[in-house]
Design a protein around this motif. Structure first.
Motif, short mmCIF file in Angstrom:
data_model
loop_
_atom_site.label_atom_id
_atom_site.label_comp_id
_atom_site.label_asym_id
_atom_site.label_seq_id
_atom_site.Cartn_x
_atom_site.Cartn_y
_atom_site.Cartn_z
N SER A 55 0.83 -1.21 0.00
CA SER A 55 0.00 0.00 0.00
C SER A 55 0.87 1.26 0.00
O SER A 55 2.09 1.19 0.16
CB SER A 55 -0.94 0.02 1.22
OG SER A 55 -0.18 0.18 2.40
N ALA A 56 0.22 2.39 -0.17
CA ALA A 56 0.88 3.70 -0.10
C ALA A 56 -0.18 4.74 0.22
O ALA A 56 -1.39 4.51 0.07
CB ALA A 56 1.56 4.03 -1.43
N LYS A 57 0.27 5.88 0.68
CA LYS A 57 -0.63 6.99 0.99
C LYS A 57 -0.36 8.11 0.00
O LYS A 57 0.75 8.62 -0.08
CB LYS A 57 -0.37 7.48 2.42
CG LYS A 57 -1.27 8.60 2.87
CD LYS A 57 -0.92 8.95 4.33
CE LYS A 57 -1.69 10.13 4.82
NZ LYS A 57 -1.29 10.45 6.22
N ILE A 58 -1.39 8.47 -0.77
CA ILE A 58 -1.26 9.49 -1.81
C ILE A 58 -2.10 10.69 -1.42
O ILE A 58 -3.33 10.58 -1.29
CB ILE A 58 -1.72 8.95 -3.19
CG1 ILE A 58 -0.93 7.69 -3.54
CG2 ILE A 58 -1.58 10.02 -4.26
CD1 ILE A 58 -1.53 6.89 -4.67
N LYS A 59 -1.44 11.83 -1.22
CA LYS A 59 -2.15 13.06 -0.89
C LYS A 59 -2.26 13.90 -2.16
O LYS A 59 -1.26 14.17 -2.82
CB LYS A 59 -1.43 13.86 0.18
CG LYS A 59 -2.20 15.12 0.61
CD LYS A 59 -1.40 16.01 1.55
CE LYS A 59 -1.51 15.52 2.96
NZ LYS A 59 -0.89 16.50 3.91
N THR A 60 -3.50 14.26 -2.51
CA THR A 60 -3.75 15.07 -3.71
C THR A 60 -4.41 16.38 -3.29
O THR A 60 -4.93 16.50 -2.18
CB THR A 60 -4.67 14.33 -4.69
OG1 THR A 60 -5.94 14.11 -4.08
CG2 THR A 60 -4.07 13.01 -5.13
N LYS A 61 -4.35 17.36 -4.19
CA LYS A 61 -4.96 18.65 -3.89
C LYS A 61 -5.65 19.22 -5.12
O LYS A 61 -5.06 19.30 -6.19
CB LYS A 61 -3.91 19.65 -3.42
CG LYS A 61 -4.48 21.00 -3.08
CD LYS A 61 -3.44 21.96 -2.54
CE LYS A 61 -4.08 23.27 -2.15
NZ LYS A 61 -3.10 24.18 -1.54
N VAL A 62 -6.92 19.60 -4.95
CA VAL A 62 -7.64 20.34 -5.98
C VAL A 62 -7.49 21.82 -5.63
O VAL A 62 -8.00 22.27 -4.60
CB VAL A 62 -9.13 19.94 -6.04
CG1 VAL A 62 -9.87 20.78 -7.07
CG2 VAL A 62 -9.27 18.46 -6.34
N ALA A 63 -6.75 22.55 -6.46
CA ALA A 63 -6.46 23.96 -6.18
C ALA A 63 -7.47 24.91 -6.82
O ALA A 63 -7.65 26.02 -6.35
CB ALA A 63 -5.05 24.30 -6.66
N ASP A 64 -8.11 24.47 -7.90
CA ASP A 64 -9.05 25.33 -8.62
C ASP A 64 -10.11 24.45 -9.26
O ASP A 64 -9.79 23.48 -9.94
CB ASP A 64 -8.30 26.12 -9.70
CG ASP A 64 -9.14 27.19 -10.38
OD1 ASP A 64 -10.38 27.04 -10.43
OD2 ASP A 64 -8.56 28.15 -10.89
N GLU A 65 -11.38 24.78 -9.04
CA GLU A 65 -12.47 23.97 -9.59
C GLU A 65 -12.77 24.28 -11.05
O GLU A 65 -13.62 23.64 -11.66
CB GLU A 65 -13.74 24.16 -8.76
CG GLU A 65 -13.66 23.51 -7.39
CD GLU A 65 -14.98 23.52 -6.67
OE1 GLU A 65 -15.59 22.43 -6.57
OE2 GLU A 65 -15.39 24.60 -6.22
N GLY A 66 -12.09 25.24 -11.62
CA GLY A 66 -12.28 25.55 -13.03
C GLY A 66 -13.55 26.32 -13.34
O GLY A 66 -14.07 26.24 -14.44
N GLY A 67 -14.07 27.05 -12.38
CA GLY A 67 -15.29 27.81 -12.61
C GLY A 67 -16.54 26.96 -12.52
O GLY A 67 -17.64 27.46 -12.69
N GLY A 68 -16.37 25.69 -12.26
CA GLY A 68 -17.51 24.79 -12.11
C GLY A 68 -17.48 24.17 -10.74
O GLY A 68 -16.95 24.74 -9.79
N THR A 69 -18.02 22.97 -10.62
CA THR A 69 -18.04 22.25 -9.35
C THR A 69 -17.36 20.91 -9.55
O THR A 69 -17.76 20.12 -10.40
CB THR A 69 -19.49 22.02 -8.88
OG1 THR A 69 -20.12 23.30 -8.74
CG2 THR A 69 -19.53 21.29 -7.56
N VAL A 70 -16.32 20.65 -8.76
CA VAL A 70 -15.63 19.36 -8.82
C VAL A 70 -16.52 18.33 -8.13
O VAL A 70 -16.83 18.44 -6.95
CB VAL A 70 -14.24 19.43 -8.17
CG1 VAL A 70 -13.64 18.03 -8.02
CG2 VAL A 70 -13.32 20.31 -9.00
N THR A 71 -16.92 17.33 -8.90
CA THR A 71 -17.83 16.29 -8.40
C THR A 71 -17.11 15.01 -8.02
O THR A 71 -17.70 14.14 -7.40
CB THR A 71 -18.91 15.98 -9.45
OG1 THR A 71 -18.26 15.61 -10.67
CG2 THR A 71 -19.81 17.19 -9.68
N GLY A 72 -15.86 14.89 -8.42
CA GLY A 72 -15.09 13.70 -8.06
C GLY A 72 -13.60 13.99 -8.13
O GLY A 72 -13.14 14.68 -9.04
#
Length: 136
Positions: A55-72
């Motif tokens: 296994s591993a631990k992956i940390k991700t970041k959404v910095a900008d939703e692109g003017g919409g809504t991030v659904t996933g």
């Protein structure tokens, strides 16, 4: 009706028709540009830590939703470069912020490629490819 009044009324009627036409064009252009303000979200891998043999631990970041809504959002991984949603996927959230994916049942001593992803109404964007090797 005098000729002057007739010309004046015809001119005003023509002016009103032209104004309505211009307003319709402006409304159409405003309606068409709304979706152009939306684009793909911006997503990145912050870190890959706590690597074990399976296994591993992956940390991700959404910095900008692109003017919409991030659904996933989450991570996708595989043994080939640039994995995508058709590979192994951990869908862990929605919206802005940092998210943790923990892929399990990985093979030991194997190099995996991983990318963060985020999906909004425009489509899915991916981070750059990163790799890690599970322990023996």
């Amino acid at each position: 009706m005098t000729t002057f009044k007739k010309i004046f009324l015809d001119y005003n009627l023509q002016y009103i028709i032209e104004m309505k036409f211009i307003l319709l064009i402006l409304l159409f252009l405003m309606a068409c540009t709304k979706d152009k303000d939306k684009f793909l979200p911006t997503v990145a891998i912050v870190s890959i830590t706590d690597i074990t043999s399976s296994s591993a631990k992956i940390k991700t970041k959404v910095a900008d939703e692109g003017g919409g809504t991030v659904t996933g959002t989450g991570a996708c991984w595989g043994t080939t470069i640039n994995p995508n949603l058709s590979n192994n996927v951990s869908n862990v959230g929605a919206g802005l912020g940092e998210f943790i994916s923990i892929p399990t049942k990985l093979n030991s001593n194997t190099t995996y490629n991983v990318r963060a992803f985020a999906t909004n109404e425009v489509g899915t964007s991916y981070s750059s490819n990163m790799s890690f090797t599970t322990l023996n």
